[in-house]
Motif scaffolding. Structure first.
Motif, PDB file in Angstrom:
ATOM      1  N   LEU A 135      36.905  23.059  55.725  1.00  0.00           N
ATOM      2  CA  LEU A 135      36.141  24.461  56.353  1.00  0.00           C
ATOM      3  C   LEU A 135      37.168  25.495  56.765  1.00  0.00           C
ATOM      4  O   LEU A 135      36.778  26.536  56.708  1.00  0.00           O
ATOM      5  N   ALA A 136      38.004  25.070  57.691  1.00  0.00           N
ATOM      6  CA  ALA A 136      38.897  25.729  58.427  1.00  0.00           C
ATOM      7  C   ALA A 136      40.071  25.027  58.710  1.00  0.00           C
ATOM      8  O   ALA A 136      39.889  23.853  59.060  1.00  0.00           O
ATOM      9  N   MET A 137      41.214  25.539  58.808  1.00  0.00           N
ATOM     10  CA  MET A 137      42.408  25.135  59.209  1.00  0.00           C
ATOM     11  C   MET A 137      43.123  26.329  59.979  1.00  0.00           C
ATOM     12  O   MET A 137      43.891  26.972  59.633  1.00  0.00           O
ATOM     13  N   VAL A 138      43.412  25.747  61.225  1.00  0.00           N
ATOM     14  CA  VAL A 138      44.092  27.026  62.201  1.00  0.00           C
ATOM     15  C   VAL A 138      45.563  26.307  62.522  1.00  0.00           C
ATOM     16  O   VAL A 138      45.744  25.256  62.793  1.00  0.00           O
ATOM     17  N   ASN A 139      46.575  27.413  62.348  1.00  0.00           N
ATOM     18  CA  ASN A 139      47.942  27.103  62.593  1.00  0.00           C
ATOM     19  C   ASN A 139      48.293  26.076  61.226  1.00  0.00           C
ATOM     20  O   ASN A 139      48.745  24.825  61.313  1.00  0.00           O
ATOM     21  N   GLN A 140      48.308  26.793  60.106  1.00  0.00           N
ATOM     22  CA  GLN A 140      48.544  25.883  58.825  1.00  0.00           C
ATOM     23  C   GLN A 140      49.668  25.513  58.696  1.00  0.00           C
ATOM     24  O   GLN A 140      49.949  24.530  58.073  1.00  0.00           O
ATOM     25  N   LYS A 141      50.763  26.307  59.187  1.00  0.00           N
ATOM     26  CA  LYS A 141      52.052  25.776  59.040  1.00  0.00           C
ATOM     27  C   LYS A 141      52.388  24.368  59.701  1.00  0.00           C
ATOM     28  O   LYS A 141      53.155  23.699  59.108  1.00  0.00           O
ATOM     29  N   GLN A 142      51.695  24.261  60.769  1.00  0.00           N
ATOM     30  CA  GLN A 142      51.914  22.932  61.572  1.00  0.00           C
ATOM     31  C   GLN A 142      50.733  21.872  60.829  1.00  0.00           C
ATOM     32  O   GLN A 142      51.329  20.969  60.688  1.00  0.00           O
ATOM     33  N   ALA A 143      49.902  22.298  60.375  1.00  0.00           N
ATOM     34  CA  ALA A 143      48.846  21.280  59.852  1.00  0.00           C
ATOM     35  C   ALA A 143      49.312  20.546  58.521  1.00  0.00           C
ATOM     36  O   ALA A 143      49.071  19.681  58.388  1.00  0.00           O
ATOM     37  N   LEU A 144      50.175  21.486  57.956  1.00  0.00           N
ATOM     38  CA  LEU A 144      50.537  21.161  56.740  1.00  0.00           C
ATOM     39  C   LEU A 144      52.055  20.522  56.651  1.00  0.00           C
ATOM     40  O   LEU A 144      52.660  20.266  55.616  1.00  0.00           O
ATOM     41  N   GLY A 145      52.643  20.516  57.880  1.00  0.00           N
ATOM     42  CA  GLY A 145      54.044  19.990  58.172  1.00  0.00           C
ATOM     43  C   GLY A 145      54.123  18.368  57.992  1.00  0.00           C
ATOM     44  O   GLY A 145      53.158  17.808  57.340  1.00  0.00           O
ATOM     45  N   PRO A 146      55.270  17.942  58.398  1.00  0.00           N
ATOM     46  CA  PRO A 146      55.650  16.456  58.265  1.00  0.00           C
ATOM     47  C   PRO A 146      54.918  15.541  58.905  1.00  0.00           C
ATOM     48  O   PRO A 146      54.859  14.308  58.882  1.00  0.00           O
ATOM     49  N   GLY A 147      54.167  16.038  59.992  1.00  0.00           N
ATOM     50  CA  GLY A 147      53.296  15.194  60.786  1.00  0.00           C
ATOM     51  C   GLY A 147      54.361  14.619  61.996  1.00  0.00           C
ATOM     52  O   GLY A 147      55.301  15.286  62.306  1.00  0.00           O
TER      53      GLY A 147
END
Length: 463
Positions: A135-147
């Motif tokens: 529904l929403a994802m804030v700070n996508q560069k970190q959310a999609l990062g390597p973990g």
């Protein structure tokens, strides 16, 4: 002064000097410090009701040095202060959302996530567990990062594995030594590390890894989400010198989990066992044509009622690690799990869970990075701020969770497995294979654990 008093003074001075010389150097590795405190506290407070002085020592001491001279013992308590070099707060809030793609997101959900995250470094996302839509994802560069290391959130997958193996039920007392026994409900709510270490040792690495992979660790969680990176689930157990499979099951040590992977796991718990590929629409057209994509059905439906009391207790019990959530919101049940650990001067704070709201369930993941102000209970507190913000925007009275198709897309030529580094396509699955959203026997409000004494040892920095 006579000769003998002078001799006694000299002897005392030598004893003090010997104690200082015998003290071992303090470790600089933050993970070892956490593990050392957990082990010390567990041993010292197994009988907390009868040895209160030892309980106090366990809370304040990282290392105890005993120097023996004949019949005299000198005990020194060494306090370990962990140092962090990563900032918990950003100097420019706009940098958190810079580059986010938002045209396909729910604007009220996004605004509430941004309000909750504030100026803390981290990421936050909300998922509809009925279909896997982000529904929403804030700070996508970190959310999609390597973990990052999942910390105590790994306990969700370990608990599901142990339940699936028939090793425990929610009421099975597990002996942690010296007569101290704990069941799953209490262990989840209070995040008791020795409990999950014991489960991991009993199951063994291969079994633990099998279930972790089934729950989506080690593969992409999203479907065609641009920029998503893989987490890591190792092919070999952690060496015994570093805690072995036990530490993998209590801290998630050597595991790298992404916020999307954790969100997918909690979504499967919330919907009754359907592990959906997460999808993040980027345009209104993609929202209109949205179809759920089922990765696989997990055989966990009958075990979810055993999980929920502990996940509810984390939020609602006086000893729950996520009780800070209720500071801001208490309108309906929320089930979840915190996680805190650190690595190389950076502390991680996780909270993942779902709210059982009047117009549907919403899964949230908050992942924070920084220093001392960053930890799991803070992530839980921000989750409460998120729900409070939604309520203040009348989301639960006027705004229904977006209605999209609930049958998964089918493609007879689709592959059935995930390919590392690529967004896989789901296999064809009949609609009948999807469990109902409301699992049979799942309580609307999970009961809180009762009948247990105060816990023996919980390292607050790893809950």
């Amino acid at each position: 002064m006579s000769f003998f008093p002078r001799l006694r003074v000299a002897a005392c001075s030598l004893l003090a000097l010997s104690a200082v010389v015998a003290m071992p150097a303090m470790t600089k590795n933050s993970k070892q410090a956490h593990h050392g405190k957990a082990q010390l506290a567990h041993v010292s407070t197994a009988h907390a009701g009868t040895k209160k002085t030892k309980t106090r020592k366990a809370v304040t001491a990282t290392n105890v040095v005993v120097v023996t001279h004949g019949k005299r013992r000198v005990v020194r308590r060494v306090r370990y202060v962990e140092h962090f070099n990563a900032p918990s707060f950003t100097t420019n809030v706009d940098n958190i959302t810079l580059g986010d793609v938002t045209a396909g997101e729910d604007p009220l959900v996004r605004a509430s996530l941004i309000q909750a995250l504030g100026n803390m470094n981290g990421t936050a996302l909300a998922i509809d567990p009925q279909n896997g839509r982000v529904l929403a994802m804030v700070n996508q560069k970190q959310a999609l990062g390597p973990g990052a290391e999942p910390c105590s959130t790994i306990k969700l997958t370990v608990a599901l594995a142990a339940l699936s193996e028939g090793l425990i039920t929610k009421d099975t007392p597990v002996n942690l030594g010296r007569g101290y026994k704990v069941d799953l409900t209490y262990a989840l709510a209070r995040s008791i590390n020795p409990y999950f270490e014991e489960l991991g040792r009993q199951m063994g690495f291969e079994t633990v890894k099998h279930y972790a992979n089934q729950f989506g660790l080690g593969e992409l969680a999203g479907y065609n989400i641009t920029g998503e990176q893989l987490g890591i689930y190792p092919d070999h157990p952690l060496p015994e010198s570093k805690g072995g499979v036990g530490k993998m099951c209590s801290f998630g040590e050597s595991v790298e989990m992404t916020p999307l992977q954790l969100g997918a796991i909690v979504s499967a718990i919330a919907n009754g066992g359907s592990l959906f590929y997460l999808q993040h629409p980027t345009t209104p057209e993609e929202i209109a044509s949205f179809q759920p994509r089922l990765k696989r059905t997990l055989n966990i439906q009958k075990y979810i009622p055993d999980m929920l009391p502990g996940m509810a207790g984390a939020v609602d019990a006086s000893y729950g690690t996520a009780r800070s959530l209720r500071t801001n919101f208490s309108e309906f049940p929320i089930f979840g799990k915190t996680g805190t650990c650190s690595d190389n001067g950076t502390r991680f704070g996780w909270f993942a869970g779902y709210g059982d709201g009047p117009n549907g369930r919403i899964v949230t993941v908050f992942f924070l990075t920084g220093g001392r102000p960053t930890f799991g209970p803070k992530a839980a507190e921000l989750t409460g701020v998120f729900y409070r913000a939604l309520a203040d925007k009348s989301y639960f009275q006027q705004h229904a969770v977006p209605q999209v198709a609930t049958s998964p897309a089918t493609d007879p030529s689709a592959a059935t497995t995930a390919i590392p580094g690529q967004s896989p396509t789901p296999a064809a699955l009949p609609t009948s294979s999807i469990p109902a959203t409301e699992t049979t026997g799942t309580p609307a409000t999970a009961p809180l654990p009762t009948g247990f004494a105060k816990p023996c040892a919980v390292n607050a920095a790893t809950c």
